[in-house]
Design a protein around this motif. Sequence first.
Motif, PDB file in Angstrom:
ATOM      1  N   PRO A  60       0.806  -1.222   0.000  1.00 46.22           N
ATOM      2  CA  PRO A  60       0.000   0.000   0.000  1.00 46.22           C
ATOM      3  C   PRO A  60       0.841   1.275   0.000  1.00 46.22           C
ATOM      4  CG  PRO A  60       0.034  -0.959   2.186  1.00 46.22           C
ATOM      5  CD  PRO A  60       0.750  -1.921   1.280  1.00 46.22           C
ATOM      6  N   LEU A  61       2.148   1.141   0.290  1.00 42.95           N
ATOM      7  CA  LEU A  61       3.046   2.294   0.304  1.00 42.95           C
ATOM      8  C   LEU A  61       4.152   2.114  -0.718  1.00 42.95           C
ATOM      9  CD1 LEU A  61       3.576   2.776   4.155  1.00 42.95           C
ATOM     10  CD2 LEU A  61       2.325   4.328   2.628  1.00 42.95           C
ATOM     11  N   THR A  62       4.509   3.193  -1.386  1.00 40.57           N
ATOM     12  CA  THR A  62       5.623   3.181  -2.330  1.00 40.57           C
ATOM     13  C   THR A  62       6.639   4.232  -1.901  1.00 40.57           C
ATOM     14  OG1 THR A  62       4.284   2.420  -4.183  1.00 40.57           O
ATOM     15  CG2 THR A  62       6.302   3.615  -4.730  1.00 40.57           C
ATOM     16  N   PRO A  63       7.921   3.825  -1.758  1.00 39.26           N
ATOM     17  CA  PRO A  63       8.961   4.811  -1.468  1.00 39.26           C
ATOM     18  C   PRO A  63       9.391   5.514  -2.755  1.00 39.26           C
ATOM     19  CG  PRO A  63       9.880   2.592  -1.418  1.00 39.26           C
ATOM     20  CD  PRO A  63       8.416   2.452  -1.718  1.00 39.26           C
ATOM     21  N   VAL A  64       9.522   6.826  -2.687  1.00 37.80           N
ATOM     22  CA  VAL A  64       9.944   7.624  -3.830  1.00 37.80           C
ATOM     23  C   VAL A  64      11.237   8.344  -3.427  1.00 37.80           C
ATOM     24  CG1 VAL A  64       9.342   9.490  -5.417  1.00 37.80           C
ATOM     25  CG2 VAL A  64       7.548   7.945  -4.560  1.00 37.80           C
ATOM     26  N   ALA A  65      12.343   7.985  -4.086  1.00 41.87           N
ATOM     27  CA  ALA A  65      13.648   8.548  -3.754  1.00 41.87           C
ATOM     28  C   ALA A  65      13.670  10.049  -4.014  1.00 41.87           C
ATOM     29  CB  ALA A  65      14.745   7.857  -4.556  1.00 41.87           C
ATOM     30  N   GLN A  66      14.277  10.771  -3.091  1.00 39.70           N
ATOM     31  CA  GLN A  66      14.455  12.216  -3.206  1.00 39.70           C
ATOM     32  C   GLN A  66      15.932  12.487  -3.460  1.00 39.70           C
ATOM     33  OE1 GLN A  66      11.384  14.158  -2.731  1.00 39.70           O
ATOM     34  NE2 GLN A  66      10.806  12.021  -3.017  1.00 39.70           N
ATOM     35  N   ASP A  67      16.281  13.737  -3.653  1.00 36.73           N
ATOM     36  CA  ASP A  67      17.680  14.112  -3.832  1.00 36.73           C
ATOM     37  C   ASP A  67      18.480  13.762  -2.584  1.00 36.73           C
ATOM     38  OD1 ASP A  67      17.178  15.145  -6.352  1.00 36.73           O
ATOM     39  OD2 ASP A  67      16.844  17.179  -5.596  1.00 36.73           O
ATOM     40  N   GLU A  68      19.783  13.546  -2.781  1.00 40.37           N
ATOM     41  CA  GLU A  68      20.663  13.287  -1.640  1.00 40.37           C
ATOM     42  C   GLU A  68      20.685  14.526  -0.755  1.00 40.37           C
ATOM     43  OE1 GLU A  68      24.366  12.260  -3.498  1.00 40.37           O
ATOM     44  OE2 GLU A  68      23.672  10.248  -3.996  1.00 40.37           O
ATOM     45  N   LEU A  69      20.864  14.292   0.538  1.00 43.21           N
ATOM     46  CA  LEU A  69      20.925  15.399   1.489  1.00 43.21           C
ATOM     47  C   LEU A  69      22.351  15.922   1.595  1.00 43.21           C
ATOM     48  CD1 LEU A  69      18.641  13.979   4.301  1.00 43.21           C
ATOM     49  CD2 LEU A  69      18.104  15.807   2.707  1.00 43.21           C
ATOM     50  N   PRO A  70      22.504  17.188   1.931  1.00 41.90           N
ATOM     51  CA  PRO A  70      23.854  17.719   2.122  1.00 41.90           C
ATOM     52  C   PRO A  70      24.540  16.973   3.258  1.00 41.90           C
ATOM     53  CG  PRO A  70      22.182  19.339   2.751  1.00 41.90           C
ATOM     54  CD  PRO A  70      21.469  18.158   2.192  1.00 41.90           C
ATOM     55  N   SER A  71      25.821  16.751   3.121  1.00 44.91           N
ATOM     56  CA  SER A  71      26.538  15.939   4.098  1.00 44.91           C
ATOM     57  C   SER A  71      26.961  16.704   5.343  1.00 44.91           C
ATOM     58  CB  SER A  71      27.765  15.306   3.439  1.00 44.91           C
ATOM     59  OG  SER A  71      28.598  16.313   2.931  1.00 44.91           O
ATOM     60  N   GLN A  72      26.936  18.028   5.319  1.00 46.20           N
ATOM     61  CA  GLN A  72      27.488  18.776   6.442  1.00 46.20           C
ATOM     62  C   GLN A  72      26.642  18.687   7.713  1.00 46.20           C
ATOM     63  OE1 GLN A  72      26.853  19.995   3.414  1.00 46.20           O
ATOM     64  NE2 GLN A  72      25.736  21.895   3.492  1.00 46.20           N
ATOM     65  N   ASP A  73      25.386  19.052   7.717  1.00 50.20           N
ATOM     66  CA  ASP A  73      24.595  19.066   8.943  1.00 50.20           C
ATOM     67  C   ASP A  73      23.219  18.473   8.669  1.00 50.20           C
ATOM     68  OD1 ASP A  73      23.299  19.491  11.325  1.00 50.20           O
ATOM     69  OD2 ASP A  73      23.864  21.593  11.497  1.00 50.20           O
ATOM     70  N   LEU A  74      23.072  17.205   9.006  1.00 50.69           N
ATOM     71  CA  LEU A  74      21.828  16.486   8.730  1.00 50.69           C
ATOM     72  C   LEU A  74      20.654  17.085   9.499  1.00 50.69           C
ATOM     73  CD1 LEU A  74      20.516  14.155   7.231  1.00 50.69           C
ATOM     74  CD2 LEU A  74      21.112  12.684   9.162  1.00 50.69           C
ATOM     75  N   SER A  75      20.861  17.456  10.749  1.00 46.13           N
ATOM     76  CA  SER A  75      19.751  18.004  11.533  1.00 46.13           C
ATOM     77  C   SER A  75      19.245  19.311  10.928  1.00 46.13           C
ATOM     78  CB  SER A  75      20.136  18.193  13.001  1.00 46.13           C
ATOM     79  OG  SER A  75      21.205  19.085  13.130  1.00 46.13           O
ATOM     80  N   GLU A  76      20.159  20.118  10.416  1.00 37.39           N
ATOM     81  CA  GLU A  76      19.767  21.369   9.764  1.00 37.39           C
ATOM     82  C   GLU A  76      18.994  21.089   8.472  1.00 37.39           C
ATOM     83  OE1 GLU A  76      22.313  24.808   7.731  1.00 37.39           O
ATOM     84  OE2 GLU A  76      22.721  24.597   9.888  1.00 37.39           O
ATOM     85  N   ALA A  77      19.450  20.102   7.703  1.00 37.71           N
ATOM     86  CA  ALA A  77      18.759  19.729   6.465  1.00 37.71           C
ATOM     87  C   ALA A  77      17.350  19.230   6.766  1.00 37.71           C
ATOM     88  CB  ALA A  77      19.554  18.674   5.699  1.00 37.71           C
ATOM     89  N   LEU A  78      17.203  18.383   7.791  1.00 41.24           N
ATOM     90  CA  LEU A  78      15.883  17.855   8.146  1.00 41.24           C
ATOM     91  C   LEU A  78      14.959  18.960   8.635  1.00 41.24           C
ATOM     92  CD1 LEU A  78      16.785  14.491   9.909  1.00 41.24           C
ATOM     93  CD2 LEU A  78      15.785  14.809   7.646  1.00 41.24           C
ATOM     94  N   ALA A  79      15.502  19.927   9.356  1.00 39.69           N
ATOM     95  CA  ALA A  79      14.685  21.033   9.862  1.00 39.69           C
ATOM     96  C   ALA A  79      14.095  21.866   8.728  1.00 39.69           C
ATOM     97  CB  ALA A  79      15.510  21.913  10.793  1.00 39.69           C
ATOM     98  N   GLY A  80      14.719  21.827   7.561  1.00 37.51           N
ATOM     99  CA  GLY A  80      14.231  22.598   6.420  1.00 37.51           C
ATOM    100  C   GLY A  80      13.265  21.838   5.520  1.00 37.51           C
ATOM    101  N   ILE A  81      12.921  20.607   5.884  1.00 33.70           N
ATOM    102  CA  ILE A  81      12.037  19.788   5.049  1.00 33.70           C
ATOM    103  C   ILE A  81      10.601  19.856   5.548  1.00 33.70           C
ATOM    104  CG2 ILE A  81      11.478  17.415   4.366  1.00 33.70           C
ATOM    105  CD1 ILE A  81      14.474  16.826   4.396  1.00 33.70           C
ATOM    106  N   SER A  82       9.687  20.042   4.614  1.00 37.10           N
ATOM    107  CA  SER A  82       8.254  19.885   4.896  1.00 37.10           C
ATOM    108  C   SER A  82       7.653  19.182   3.685  1.00 37.10           C
ATOM    109  CB  SER A  82       7.583  21.225   5.168  1.00 37.10           C
ATOM    110  OG  SER A  82       7.640  22.040   4.019  1.00 37.10           O
ATOM    111  N   TRP A  83       6.663  18.379   3.946  1.00 38.44           N
ATOM    112  CA  TRP A  83       6.108  17.522   2.900  1.00 38.44           C
ATOM    113  C   TRP A  83       4.726  17.990   2.487  1.00 38.44           C
ATOM    114  CZ3 TRP A  83       9.509  14.220   0.956  1.00 38.44           C
ATOM    115  CH2 TRP A  83      10.558  13.769   1.763  1.00 38.44           C
ATOM    116  N   PRO A  84       4.386  17.829   1.203  1.00 37.83           N
ATOM    117  CA  PRO A  84       3.008  18.105   0.793  1.00 37.83           C
ATOM    118  C   PRO A  84       2.067  17.056   1.399  1.00 37.83           C
ATOM    119  CG  PRO A  84       4.282  17.212  -1.045  1.00 37.83           C
ATOM    120  CD  PRO A  84       5.230  17.395   0.096  1.00 37.83           C
TER     121      PRO A  84
END
Length: 189
Positions: A60-84
Motif C-alpha cells: 500500500p506504500l511506495t517509497p519515492v527517492a528524493q535528492d541526496e541530502l547535504p553531508s554537512q549538517d543532517l539536523s539542519e537539512a531535516l529542519a528545512g524539510i516539509s512535505w506536501p
Amino acid sequence: MASAITDEMITALPAVTREIEQFAASEGWDRPARMFALVDTAELLEAEPSLAERLNQSSPLTPVAQDELPSQDLSEALAGISWPERVLGCALVQEILVLPPQAEQELPAEDSAARATAAEHPERREARLVAAVLRSGTQTCVLRLRQNSPTDPTAEGFDGDPDAEEGELVEDSALAPNLLNALHATFED
C-alpha cells in the motif's frame, strides 16, 4: 487530496523500510544520506499509470527517492524539510558508526568531538540505518551492520571488496529516537 493512512499501511511500514534498505544496499556503501517520500501506491498509480510495471502493487506504500541530502549538517537539512499533504510518510537512509554500549557512554558531550572520537574507536562498526515514519506517528528502523568493514581489514573473511559484504540486519521501532523525532517534525505545520 491525500489518502488516509490505513491499518494496512501501518502494517506495511516495516517491509517498506526493509525494501528501502535493500535498494540502498544495491547502491553499495559510502553513500550520502538520502530521503524517501512514502506515498499511497494506489494514488500514485492513478496519477502515473505508466509506473505500474515498476511498482510493487501489493504494497500500500511506495517509497519515492528524493535528492541526496547535504553531508554537512543532517539536523539542519531535516529542519528545512516539509512535505506536501499527499506524502504519507518519509524515510531516511544514513550510514553511521556503531560503538559498544560502554564506549558510547564514554563519548564527549559535544557533537563534533563525539563524532571524531567514534571515528577513531577501535571497536567501531559501520552500519546503514533506515529510519521511517508515517504522519500517524507510526515508526520503524532497520540497521544493517557492515560485515568485514574496511575499518577492520583483519576481520575473518574480508576479501577486499567491502561492497560485496553484507552483515547482520536489526529491526527496532525505537532504534534511533532523535532521528525518528526529527523525521516526525518534517510533518508538523
